[in-house]
Design a protein around this motif. Structure first.
Motif, PDB file in Angstrom:
ATOM      1  N   TYR A 182      -4.714  -0.403  10.997  1.00  0.00           N
ATOM      2  CA  TYR A 182      -5.076  -0.005   9.642  1.00  0.00           C
ATOM      3  C   TYR A 182      -6.344  -0.724   9.195  1.00  0.00           C
ATOM      4  O   TYR A 182      -6.516  -1.919   9.466  1.00  0.00           O
ATOM      5  CB  TYR A 182      -3.950  -0.354   8.657  1.00  0.00           C
ATOM      6  N   LYS A 199       0.863  -1.173   0.000  1.00  0.00           N
ATOM      7  CA  LYS A 199       0.000   0.000   0.000  1.00  0.00           C
ATOM      8  C   LYS A 199       0.901   1.225   0.000  1.00  0.00           C
ATOM      9  O   LYS A 199       2.008   1.194   0.552  1.00  0.00           O
ATOM     10  CB  LYS A 199      -0.904   0.030   1.238  1.00  0.00           C
ATOM     11  N   VAL A 203      -7.548  -2.195   6.120  1.00  0.00           N
ATOM     12  CA  VAL A 203      -6.822  -2.623   4.919  1.00  0.00           C
ATOM     13  C   VAL A 203      -7.779  -3.328   3.967  1.00  0.00           C
ATOM     14  O   VAL A 203      -8.591  -4.165   4.387  1.00  0.00           O
ATOM     15  CB  VAL A 203      -5.665  -3.570   5.294  1.00  0.00           C
TER      16      VAL A 203
END
Length: 411
Positions: free
Chosen positions: A195, A183, A197
């Motif tokens: 995060y 990322k 994700v």
């Protein structure tokens, strides 16, 4: 709110926020190190109760917060927005356990969140995500990381909708995956504590093959590095080297992560517009003061018709953008059917308007506006990015056009 103005209580609250930003948040922002998470500033947002309101407010109130904070302290505005962007997938789609584990720290400003969607080859085209989530048999559920960073968690979150209250491991046979890929351009990376994700669990399935995961920063195989950018907050890259995740880490349902991403962006896109409106208003206010005081050509700058007309145009565009942002946020809060079109229009108009207004303000101030430390020098750097992130202006035009043509019957 009527179609044309805020209620008196809302106007008073915005004024209070501008005062808080100037008196309590601006000094903390000035102490921050560019490119690093300003945890003292985030914690103050928590103490003021502003982070808590991220999860108790509608889209309009979020816009009012972001506009008001941006007027006096863009760093505080961005810190608040990034907490909301990173944590909203947990708040809206997470299980009871996920919410109870992570959201109290986000609300208190002791846990930093991040939204990890963009990849090197999948920016605005979010459906082209390449981060792989490869099946990993029956990995055991991951134990939650230590609570040491949040020694005094607040009360447990309200229960999420019934559809996601049962542990996903029970509904999905304890399935596990390994995340492999990258990322990039991720705000708050690599310093966030967790995060949201988005990874591909079904190759070749486009938007329908993406799953959202909650990934703690200390998960084995996850590393990150900062990217040196024109930004006061950290932006970095993340590398996933067979990072283990299980069904207990899924946000929402497997294969429906694109809905999580778009649901989050539909809420935050109009508030990006509000951020832009706050910057535009700050630049306009500075220009009014400067042109009213500055002597030039035998009078004040404001007495020159070219200057007066320029300022009028700046004010006109700023107010038009503000009204469109408020209208889009109200449509979101009311569940209107045309929310994607409205929020795309609001972000597009407001961010493009802010770029115009800040640039015009710099021109009317002259060289002094480009001196390091000047308000407009700061705004000139800050105003560029919102036209790119959370969907570039070109993407917003594409969304608007798609929504418009969807109402036209084919011949």
């Amino acid at each position: 709110m009527t179609a044309f103005s805020l209620e008196p209580a809302q106007t008073a609250w915005c004024a209070e926020l501008r005062t808080l930003a100037e008196q309590r948040l601006r000094p903390l922002a000035d102490k921050g190190e560019p490119g690093r998470v300003n945890r003292e500033l985030v914690a103050e947002l928590g103490r003021l109760g502003l982070l808590d309101r991220l999860f108790t407010s509608g889209a309009l109130e979020l816009c009012l917060m972001r506009e008001s904070l941006a007027h006096a302290c863009t760093e505080a505005e961005t810190a608040l927005a990034l907490q909301g962007l990173g944590a909203h997938p947990v708040h809206a789609y997470g299980t009871r356990a996920q919410r109870a584990r992570w959201l109290p720290g986000v609300r208190a400003g002791t846990t930093v969140a991040a939204f990890a969607l963009t990849e090197p080859d999948a920016g605005s085209d979010a459906a082209a995500l390449a981060l792989r989530a490869d099946p990993d048999g029956t990995l055991p559920a991951q134990d939650p990381p230590s609570l040491a960073r949040n020694p005094r968690p607040r009360a447990q979150e309200p229960s999420p909708p019934a559809a996601v209250t049962a542990p996903l491991a029970e509904r999905d046979g304890g399935r596990g995956w390994r995340l492999t890929g990258e990322k990039c351009w991720i705000s708050n990376a690599p310093e966030a504590d967790f995060y949201a994700v988005f990874a591909r669990t079904a190759p070749g399935a486009g938007a329908r093959g993406v799953t959202a995961f909650l990934v703690p920063a200390d998960r084995p195989g996850l590393t990150g590095s900062p990217i040196d950018m024109l930004s006061p907050h950290p932006i970095g890259a993340l590398v996933f080297d067979a990072v283990p995740v299980t069904a207990d880490d899924v946000l929402g349902e497997p294969g429906r992560g694109f809905r999580v991403a778009m649901g989050t962006l539909n809420l935050f896109r109009p508030s990006v517009g509000a951020f832009a409106v706050g910057m535009a208003q700050s630049a306009l206010d500075a220009t009014l003061a400067h042109t009213a005081q500055r002597d030039a050509f035998g009078g004040k700058l404001k007495d020159l018709q070219a200057v007066a007309h320029q300022v009028a145009e700046m004010a006109l565009r700023t107010e038009a953008a503000r009204l469109m942002v408020y209208a889009a946020a109200t449509a979101y809060d009311e569940g209107a059917p045309d929310v994607p079109k409205r929020v795309a229009m609001a972000k597009l108009l407001a961010t493009e308007t802010a770029q115009y207004v800040v640039d015009a303000a710099v021109q009317l101030h002259g060289a002094r506006a480009l001196r390091r430390g000047h308000l407009l020098e700061h705004l000139y750097r800050e105003v560029r990015a919102p036209r790119i992130y959370e969907g570039a202006s070109e993407v917003q035009r594409g969304i608007v056009a798609k929504e418009l043509y969807a109402t036209v019957e084919a011949p």
